[in-house]
Design an enzyme around this catalytic site. Structure first.
Site, PDB file in Angstrom:
ATOM      1  N   GLY A  20       0.814  -1.212   0.000  1.00  0.00           N
ATOM      2  CA  GLY A  20       0.000   0.000   0.000  1.00  0.00           C
ATOM      3  C   GLY A  20       0.844   1.256   0.000  1.00  0.00           C
ATOM      4  CG  ASN A  22      -1.052   3.778  -3.824  1.00  0.00           C
ATOM      5  OD1 ASN A  22      -1.216   2.650  -3.381  1.00  0.00           O
ATOM      6  ND2 ASN A  22      -2.014   4.695  -3.796  1.00  0.00           N
ATOM      7  N   GLY A  26       2.486   4.902   3.912  1.00  0.00           N
ATOM      8  CA  GLY A  26       3.247   3.952   3.114  1.00  0.00           C
ATOM      9  C   GLY A  26       4.132   4.625   2.084  1.00  0.00           C
ATOM     10  CB  SER A 150      -4.696   2.152  14.197  1.00  0.00           C
ATOM     11  OG  SER A 150      -5.528   3.282  14.354  1.00  0.00           O
ATOM     12  CE1 TYR A 175      -7.945   1.860  10.064  1.00  0.00           C
ATOM     13  CE2 TYR A 175      -8.489   2.911  12.158  1.00  0.00           C
ATOM     14  CZ  TYR A 175      -7.581   2.636  11.149  1.00  0.00           C
ATOM     15  OH  TYR A 175      -6.291   3.113  11.241  1.00  0.00           O
TER      16      TYR A 175
END
Length: 308
Positions: A20, A22, A26, A150, A175
């Site tokens: 991830g 892009n 990340g 997180s 999440y």
């Protein structure tokens, strides 16, 4: 244990894979690792966005060694293909498990195997990828696996009997619960690696409260609107840009003082230079780790070649 984000150790000769990569944390972790001299592989679902990120790193880091490879962590076949490509490499020094859904869908969705989509994307795909890529990590002295957790893990409960959220789905719960499961996986993975005598460290991190509106604008990578920048800057006292959030996984990847089982986050919890942090008792609980491991094997259909 001090760390200077602008003076990271030399990483020439190291190969790092960032899932991830892009956008967001990340991307900036990839850029910072490339600036340190590592060869960075951006493993991304969108080829177009991955190439935009590669181009951005090459513009911003002269002489960067960087490439893109396809990976959709919610797709079982894509993960298997990416892992097969990794096994062809001579070494893999760091596997940074960053990809994930932050803004979960309002309604429950599933992947092709019937798994809840946020769990699939944020945890199951990385579980499968790590299991399949283990041989190349094992043949790389001092390899590391870095799992992105997180702050949400501090704010939610973790009912093991409803990991798939059947009948109790909310976007927030999806999440938060996925990130708890991700941290549980990272800590349990380190316990199993130690028990197996493997020369691989599993480290868990969180990037604090990092927002796109406080992040440098980069064409094709981070282009927040003026409204977004204004709103995010109103929270400047307790937020930071994603470029600063990336300091934490970069430290986990390169700091020689970091050990398996460590948990790192910003010094001031939501922002600041990376430091050791306190993980929730649930994510470090051995019994929870064993139960979640079994569920991840069941849901992913992937046996992990590490016993207890």
């Amino acid at each position: 244990m001090t760390w200077h984000p602008e003076a990271v150790p030399d990483a020439h000769g190291n190969t790092v894979v960032v899932t991830g990569a892009n956008a967001g944390v990340g991307y900036f972790a990839s850029e910072q690792l490339a600036a340190a001299g590592a060869h960075v592989v951006l493993a991304c679902r969108s080829q177009e966005r991955a190439e935009a990120a590669v181009s951005a790193i090459r513009r911003r880091v002269p002489g960067a060694s960087v490439e893109a490879t396809p990976l959709d962590v919610s797709d079982h076949a894509s993960v298997a293909g990416a892992a097969a490509a990794l096994l062809e490499r001579e070494r893999l020094d760091v596997l940074l498990l960053n990809a994930g859904i932050v803004h979960a869908p309002a309604d429950r969705a599933v992947d092709a195997r019937g798994n809840e989509l946020v769990l699939s994307t944020n945890v199951l795909g990385h579980f499968q990828l790590t299991a399949l890529a283990l041989p190349v990590l094992e043949r790389t002295p001092g390899a590391r696996i870095v799992t992105l957790g997180s702050l949400a893990t501090l704010l939610a409960r973790f009912p093991l009997d409803d990991l798939q959220l059947d009948g109790s789905y909310t976007s927030w719960k999806a999440y938060a619960q996925s990130k708890i499961a991700a941290q549980v996986f990272g800590f349990e993975l380190d316990r199993r690696l130690r028990a197996a005598g493997a020369d691989i460290a599993s480290v868990v991190v969180h990037p604090g409260y990092s927002t796109s509106g406080r992040t440098p604008g980069i064409r094709g990578v981070n282009q927040p609107s003026k409204v977004k920048r204004f709103a995010d800057n109103l929270q400047a006292a307790w937020t930071q840009g994603k470029d600063h959030g990336a300091w934490v996984p970069v430290r986990a990847a390169l700091d020689p003082e970091v050990r398996g089982g460590d948990f790192l986050g910003p010094r001031w919890v939501t922002k600041g230079v990376p430091a050791r942090a306190l993980a929730t008792p649930t994510t470090r609980d051995r019994a929870v780790g064993e139960r979640v491991w079994a569920l991840l094997e069941e849901y992913s259909g992937q046996r992990f070649p590490l016993g207890r």
